[in-house]
Design an enzyme around this catalytic site. Structure first.
Site, PDB file in Angstrom:
ATOM      1  N   SER A  13       0.833  -1.219   0.000  1.00 20.00           N
ATOM      2  CA  SER A  13       0.000   0.000   0.000  1.00 20.00           C
ATOM      3  C   SER A  13       0.862   1.261   0.000  1.00 20.00           C
ATOM      4  CB  SER A  13      -0.973   0.003   1.184  1.00 20.00           C
ATOM      5  OG  SER A  13      -0.292   0.143   2.409  1.00 20.00           O
ATOM      6  N   ARG A  63      15.671 -16.018   6.809  1.00 25.89           N
ATOM      7  CA  ARG A  63      14.360 -15.389   6.845  1.00 25.89           C
ATOM      8  C   ARG A  63      14.431 -13.875   7.098  1.00 25.89           C
ATOM      9  NH1 ARG A  63      10.525 -14.697  10.389  1.00 25.89           N
ATOM     10  NH2 ARG A  63      11.953 -15.282  12.051  1.00 25.89           N
ATOM     11  N   HIS A 111       8.374   3.017   8.868  1.00 27.12           N
ATOM     12  CA  HIS A 111       8.137   2.111   9.993  1.00 27.12           C
ATOM     13  C   HIS A 111       6.905   2.589  10.765  1.00 27.12           C
ATOM     14  CE1 HIS A 111       9.137  -0.804  13.076  1.00 27.12           C
ATOM     15  NE2 HIS A 111       8.853   0.132  13.965  1.00 27.12           N
ATOM     16  N   GLU A 176       1.113   7.031   6.998  1.00 30.07           N
ATOM     17  CA  GLU A 176       2.252   6.528   6.210  1.00 30.07           C
ATOM     18  C   GLU A 176       2.116   6.937   4.747  1.00 30.07           C
ATOM     19  OE1 GLU A 176       3.772   2.497   8.482  1.00 30.07           O
ATOM     20  OE2 GLU A 176       2.661   2.257   6.633  1.00 30.07           O
TER      21      GLU A 176
HETATM   22  C1  GAR Z   1       3.902  -0.698   6.689  1.00 34.39           C
HETATM   23  O1  GAR Z   1       3.040  -0.415   7.758  1.00 34.39           O
HETATM   24  C2  GAR Z   1       5.351  -0.400   7.061  1.00 34.39           C
HETATM   25  O2  GAR Z   1       5.451   0.678   7.950  1.00 34.39           O
HETATM   26  C3  GAR Z   1       5.760  -1.691   7.713  1.00 34.39           C
HETATM   27  O3  GAR Z   1       5.175  -2.689   6.915  1.00 34.39           O
HETATM   28  C4  GAR Z   1       3.933  -2.205   6.407  1.00 34.39           C
HETATM   29  C5  GAR Z   1       3.868  -2.519   4.936  1.00 34.39           C
HETATM   30  O4  GAR Z   1       2.616  -2.199   4.395  1.00 34.39           O
HETATM   31  N1  GAR Z   1       7.185  -1.811   7.789  1.00 34.39           N
HETATM   32  C6  GAR Z   1       7.844  -2.293   8.855  1.00 34.39           C
HETATM   33  O5  GAR Z   1       7.291  -2.721   9.841  1.00 34.39           O
HETATM   34  C7  GAR Z   1       9.374  -2.260   8.741  1.00 34.39           C
HETATM   35  N2  GAR Z   1       9.976  -2.555   9.995  1.00 34.39           N
HETATM   36  P1  GAR Z   1       2.425  -2.098   2.833  1.00 34.39           P
HETATM   37  O6  GAR Z   1       3.042  -3.367   2.223  1.00 34.39           O
HETATM   38  O7  GAR Z   1       0.938  -2.067   2.633  1.00 34.39           O
HETATM   39  O8  GAR Z   1       3.115  -0.852   2.347  1.00 34.39           O
END
Ligand code: GAR
Length: 203
Positions: A13, A63, A111, A176
């Protein structure tokens, strides 16, 4: 035009937010290549739908990190595509020397917490379980650590008394999708510089 490469592992997203801002003409950048460590990542479909080159690259046997060979392959692919800035968008592995050396000071991560609080997995759930009243999201420059590095932008999200992990995460995602394109725009406009460990954004 700043050429960006995006690394994903799942839904994508945040990738979509970047695609939408570029398409709307609000982000002076071109998404040159999307790479995924997961062949099933929905974000690969989002990229294909936007006619952006995108592919799965095998991550190697571990992993939590890419193997050194895989990291070299990711770096080569981005270099060949002319990528100048790498954006981690839900890429669930720790970046090591191979990519860091190929793109020094030019890798961003998003993050879902106000770093340095709650690094690591399921950061929104960590915040909910801890009982903080405010959490949020952070865009930062990537270093070898887990979710560490100079902070570019943050957004604050209140935690409501009746929040579930899902309702809180939805609220964080909305922020985000606003601040990640904004942080990339700052880079595209050469408005980010480092002062020691601090990232400074200029007008
Ligand atoms: C997001 O919320 C991002 O902040 C998090 O993964 C999600 C991905 O969502 N990242 C972490 O936790 C990194 N440590 P998305 O695939 O829908 O963009």
């Amino acid at each position: 035009m700043l050429k960006i490469g995006v690394l994903i592992s799942g839904n994508g997203s945040n990738l979509q937010a970047l695609i939408d801002e570029v398409k709307a003409g609000r982000l002076p950048a071109e998404i040159a290549l999307v790479l995924s460590d997961n062949p099933e990542a929905y974000g690969l479909k989002r990229a294909a739908a936007a006619a952006i080159p995108a592919r799965f690259l095998p991550p190697g046997p571990k992993r939590t990190v890419l193997s050194p060979e895989a990291e070299a392959a990711y770096a080569d692919a981005f270099k060949q595509a002319g990528v100048e800035l790498v954006c981690l968008a839900g890429f669930m592995r720790v970046i090591k020397a191979g990519l860091l050396a190929a793109f020094p000071g030019r890798i961003l991560n998003i993050h879902p917490s106000l770093l340095p609080s709650f690094p690591g997995l399921a950061a929104w759930k960590q915040a909910l379980d801890y009982g903080v009243r405010y959490t949020g999201c952070t865009v930062h420059l990537v270093e070898a650590g887990v979710d560490t590095g100079p902070i570019i932008l943050q957004a604050v999200v209140p935690v409501e008394a009746n929040d579930t992990p899902e309702t809180l995460l939805n609220r964080i995602h909305r922020e985000e999708h606003r601040i990640y394109p904004e942080a990339v725009r700052l880079f595209a406009e050469s408005r980010v510089r480092l002062d020691g460990r601090r990232a400074v954004v200029t007008d």
